[in-house]
Design a protein around this motif. Structure first.
Motif, PDB file in Angstrom:
ATOM      1  N   VAL A 115     -13.982   1.146   1.826  1.00  0.00           N
ATOM      2  CA  VAL A 115     -12.855   1.155   0.892  1.00  0.00           C
ATOM      3  C   VAL A 115     -12.709   2.539   0.258  1.00  0.00           C
ATOM      4  O   VAL A 115     -11.594   3.059   0.101  1.00  0.00           O
ATOM      5  CB  VAL A 115     -13.049   0.073  -0.192  1.00  0.00           C
ATOM      6  N   ILE A 116     -13.842   3.148  -0.095  1.00  0.00           N
ATOM      7  CA  ILE A 116     -13.810   4.503  -0.668  1.00  0.00           C
ATOM      8  C   ILE A 116     -13.235   5.483   0.338  1.00  0.00           C
ATOM      9  O   ILE A 116     -12.378   6.316   0.010  1.00  0.00           O
ATOM     10  CB  ILE A 116     -15.217   4.932  -1.107  1.00  0.00           C
ATOM     11  N   GLY A 117     -13.694   5.404   1.596  1.00  0.00           N
ATOM     12  CA  GLY A 117     -13.209   6.323   2.618  1.00  0.00           C
ATOM     13  C   GLY A 117     -11.719   6.177   2.860  1.00  0.00           C
ATOM     14  O   GLY A 117     -10.991   7.169   2.966  1.00  0.00           O
ATOM     15  N   ARG A 118     -11.243   4.934   2.941  1.00  0.00           N
ATOM     16  CA  ARG A 118      -9.814   4.706   3.199  1.00  0.00           C
ATOM     17  C   ARG A 118      -8.970   5.159   2.009  1.00  0.00           C
ATOM     18  O   ARG A 118      -7.919   5.791   2.188  1.00  0.00           O
ATOM     19  CB  ARG A 118      -9.563   3.226   3.484  1.00  0.00           C
ATOM     20  N   THR A 119      -9.413   4.857   0.780  1.00  0.00           N
ATOM     21  CA  THR A 119      -8.676   5.284  -0.414  1.00  0.00           C
ATOM     22  C   THR A 119      -8.643   6.798  -0.511  1.00  0.00           C
ATOM     23  O   THR A 119      -7.606   7.395  -0.837  1.00  0.00           O
ATOM     24  CB  THR A 119      -9.320   4.678  -1.671  1.00  0.00           C
ATOM     25  N   THR A 120      -9.771   7.451  -0.223  1.00  0.00           N
ATOM     26  CA  THR A 120      -9.833   8.917  -0.258  1.00  0.00           C
ATOM     27  C   THR A 120      -8.892   9.524   0.768  1.00  0.00           C
ATOM     28  O   THR A 120      -8.240  10.541   0.505  1.00  0.00           O
ATOM     29  CB  THR A 120     -11.273   9.390  -0.005  1.00  0.00           C
ATOM     30  N   ARG A 121      -8.806   8.918   1.949  1.00  0.00           N
ATOM     31  CA  ARG A 121      -7.897   9.425   2.975  1.00  0.00           C
ATOM     32  C   ARG A 121      -6.446   9.387   2.489  1.00  0.00           C
ATOM     33  O   ARG A 121      -5.689  10.348   2.690  1.00  0.00           O
ATOM     34  CB  ARG A 121      -8.042   8.620   4.262  1.00  0.00           C
ATOM     35  N   MET A 122      -6.053   8.313   1.819  1.00  0.00           N
ATOM     36  CA  MET A 122      -4.676   8.210   1.331  1.00  0.00           C
ATOM     37  C   MET A 122      -4.410   9.216   0.218  1.00  0.00           C
ATOM     38  O   MET A 122      -3.318   9.796   0.141  1.00  0.00           O
ATOM     39  CB  MET A 122      -4.410   6.776   0.865  1.00  0.00           C
ATOM     40  N   ILE A 123      -5.407   9.456  -0.650  1.00  0.00           N
ATOM     41  CA  ILE A 123      -5.247  10.481  -1.687  1.00  0.00           C
ATOM     42  C   ILE A 123      -5.083  11.852  -1.043  1.00  0.00           C
ATOM     43  O   ILE A 123      -4.228  12.657  -1.447  1.00  0.00           O
ATOM     44  CB  ILE A 123      -6.455  10.467  -2.640  1.00  0.00           C
ATOM     45  N   LEU A 124      -5.906  12.142  -0.028  1.00  0.00           N
ATOM     46  CA  LEU A 124      -5.816  13.431   0.664  1.00  0.00           C
ATOM     47  C   LEU A 124      -4.473  13.607   1.353  1.00  0.00           C
ATOM     48  O   LEU A 124      -3.933  14.720   1.402  1.00  0.00           O
ATOM     49  CB  LEU A 124      -6.946  13.540   1.687  1.00  0.00           C
ATOM     50  N   GLN A 125      -3.916  12.548   1.886  1.00  0.00           N
ATOM     51  CA  GLN A 125      -2.604  12.646   2.528  1.00  0.00           C
ATOM     52  C   GLN A 125      -1.538  13.044   1.511  1.00  0.00           C
ATOM     53  O   GLN A 125      -0.642  13.843   1.817  1.00  0.00           O
ATOM     54  CB  GLN A 125      -2.248  11.317   3.199  1.00  0.00           C
ATOM     55  N   GLY A 126      -1.642  12.492   0.303  1.00  0.00           N
ATOM     56  CA  GLY A 126      -0.717  12.900  -0.750  1.00  0.00           C
ATOM     57  C   GLY A 126      -0.943  14.341  -1.183  1.00  0.00           C
ATOM     58  O   GLY A 126       0.021  15.100  -1.370  1.00  0.00           O
ATOM     59  N   LEU A 127      -2.217  14.747  -1.320  1.00  0.00           N
ATOM     60  CA  LEU A 127      -2.518  16.123  -1.715  1.00  0.00           C
ATOM     61  C   LEU A 127      -2.087  17.115  -0.642  1.00  0.00           C
ATOM     62  O   LEU A 127      -1.580  18.197  -0.959  1.00  0.00           O
ATOM     63  CB  LEU A 127      -4.020  16.277  -1.986  1.00  0.00           C
ATOM     64  N   GLU A 128      -2.276  16.759   0.625  1.00  0.00           N
ATOM     65  CA  GLU A 128      -1.869  17.659   1.702  1.00  0.00           C
ATOM     66  C   GLU A 128      -0.361  17.904   1.652  1.00  0.00           C
ATOM     67  O   GLU A 128       0.104  19.037   1.829  1.00  0.00           O
ATOM     68  CB  GLU A 128      -2.270  17.074   3.050  1.00  0.00           C
ATOM     69  N   ALA A 129       0.412  16.854   1.381  1.00  0.00           N
ATOM     70  CA  ALA A 129       1.869  17.025   1.276  1.00  0.00           C
ATOM     71  C   ALA A 129       2.222  17.941   0.111  1.00  0.00           C
ATOM     72  O   ALA A 129       3.066  18.841   0.247  1.00  0.00           O
ATOM     73  CB  ALA A 129       2.530  15.658   1.111  1.00  0.00           C
ATOM     74  N   LEU A 130       1.568  17.730  -1.035  1.00  0.00           N
ATOM     75  CA  LEU A 130       1.841  18.588  -2.195  1.00  0.00           C
ATOM     76  C   LEU A 130       1.485  20.040  -1.904  1.00  0.00           C
ATOM     77  O   LEU A 130       2.289  20.956  -2.126  1.00  0.00           O
ATOM     78  CB  LEU A 130       1.052  18.087  -3.410  1.00  0.00           C
TER      79      LEU A 130
END
Length: 346
Positions: A115-130
């Protein structure tokens, strides 16, 4: 590719009614509003003096319209209050709450690693876009990561980045001392408060969020506003390496969001363990019963299952063999009798 909105967004304020307050802080409040035909909205209200921050937040949400990891605006302009003392915007409602609430529900225990890994991946996807488009969030923390019903079967939630009031926009001057919450700020904030904000700030904050999901605790250092994070339990080696890449002391040496998306901690396939959900009272009472019940005196039970079928088959075979022997002896006796009678007749 830039994400732009095509048609204007509109909220019929006269048809809305308040459901409840979702949250309240120093910069304003968020309430849940309902429309009889169009569903639910989150209304964020701030003082009129913070109108520029609210306008910036709306600009960023509109710029990243339709991005799956950025919270979406529901209206394309800032609304003014009746007496011009406050202003507000509308956005999509996060029915699963925020990451801070999810972490608190575990009572200090770590979330499952998958769950931590999947949540972190989604946060990183948002940060990468920013970061790719020149933005820096500047206030990344569990409160500002909103959770929505999962679009993947068996997963607890989908995460989106929110609260861009302190964010840095492209080609703007932004110094570290104007960044967000101290507990999630990197060491360069205390070493050089006048330093310029960059993507490395968000990466340090991301490491703090991952620490917190693993049950980590923050400790304030003696000098400045820097906090260090510590874990009290074992975590996997790939998770340790991921945190080291986020919390490299010098910002130039920290990994980028794109690099972290390819890290083994994000890419690995971890054994999926279901979230720990408190048992209802009936189930708890059942689990607290003795594992073994007292033996009751009496005859042994009749064998059942395969053993009984084997015994029945053996009995059938034995009976068949016995009848075959009897039939053979009968045939032999008949042969003897026929020979005797033929000799007598001759």
């Amino acid at each position: 590719m830039d994400i732009r909105y095509e048609e204007p967004l509109y909220v019929d304020e006269l048809s809305l009614h308040t459901v409840r307050v979702l949250g309240q802080g120093a910069f304003g409040s968020v309430t849940l509003k309902a429309h009889p035909g169009l569903g639910l909205y989150a209304k964020k209200t701030s003082s009129i003096r913070l109108k520029e921050n609210l306008k910036k937040e709306l600009r960023i949400m509109l710029y990243f319209r339709n991005h799956p990891r950025i919270v979406q605006a529901s209206s394309d302009h800032v609304h003014l209050g009746m007496l011009l003392k406050d202003c507000h915007i509308y956005m999509e409602y996060a029915s699963q709450g925020n990451l801070e609430e999810a972490i608190s529900s575990f009572g200090g225990k770590p979330l499952p690693e998958h769950v931590i890994g999947r949540t972190t991946r989604m946060i990183l996807q948002g940060l990468e876009a920013l970061h790719t488009h020149g933005y820096v969030h500047c206030d990344l923390k569990p409160d500002n990561i909103l959770l929505f019903p999962s679009t993947s079967f068996g997963e607890p939630w989908d995460a989106k980045l929110a609260d861009f009031g302190l964010s840095k926009e492209p080609n703007t001057f932004h110094v570290l001392k104007f960044a967000g919450t101290n507990m999630y700020m990197p060491p360069e904030v205390s070493e050089d408060p006048e330093g310029l904000v960059g993507p490395a700030l968000d990466i340090w904050s991301l490491g703090c969020v991952v620490f917190e999901m693993f049950g980590g605790k923050s400790m304030e250092m003696d000098v400045g506003v820097t906090y260090v994070w510590k874990l009290e339990q074992w975590i996997s080696p790939v998770a340790i390496d991921f945190l080291r890449r986020c919390h490299t002391w010098h910002p130039w040496n920290r990994a980028s969001a794109t690099e972290l998306l390819n890290h083994p901690f994000i890419m690995q396939r971890v054994l999926r363990v279901p979230l720990l959900i408190p048992s209802p009272p009936e189930r708890k009472q059942y689990l607290e019963r003795p594992l073994f019940t007292p033996r009751v005196p009496g005859p042994l039970p009749t064998p059942i299952g395969p053993r009984k079928r084997q015994q029945e088959a053996a009995a059938v075979r034995q009976e068949a063999q016995g009848s075959a022997v009897e039939d053979q002896s009968t045939v032999e006796q008949n042969d003897v009798d026929s020979k005797k009678s033929s000799s007598i007749l001759s």
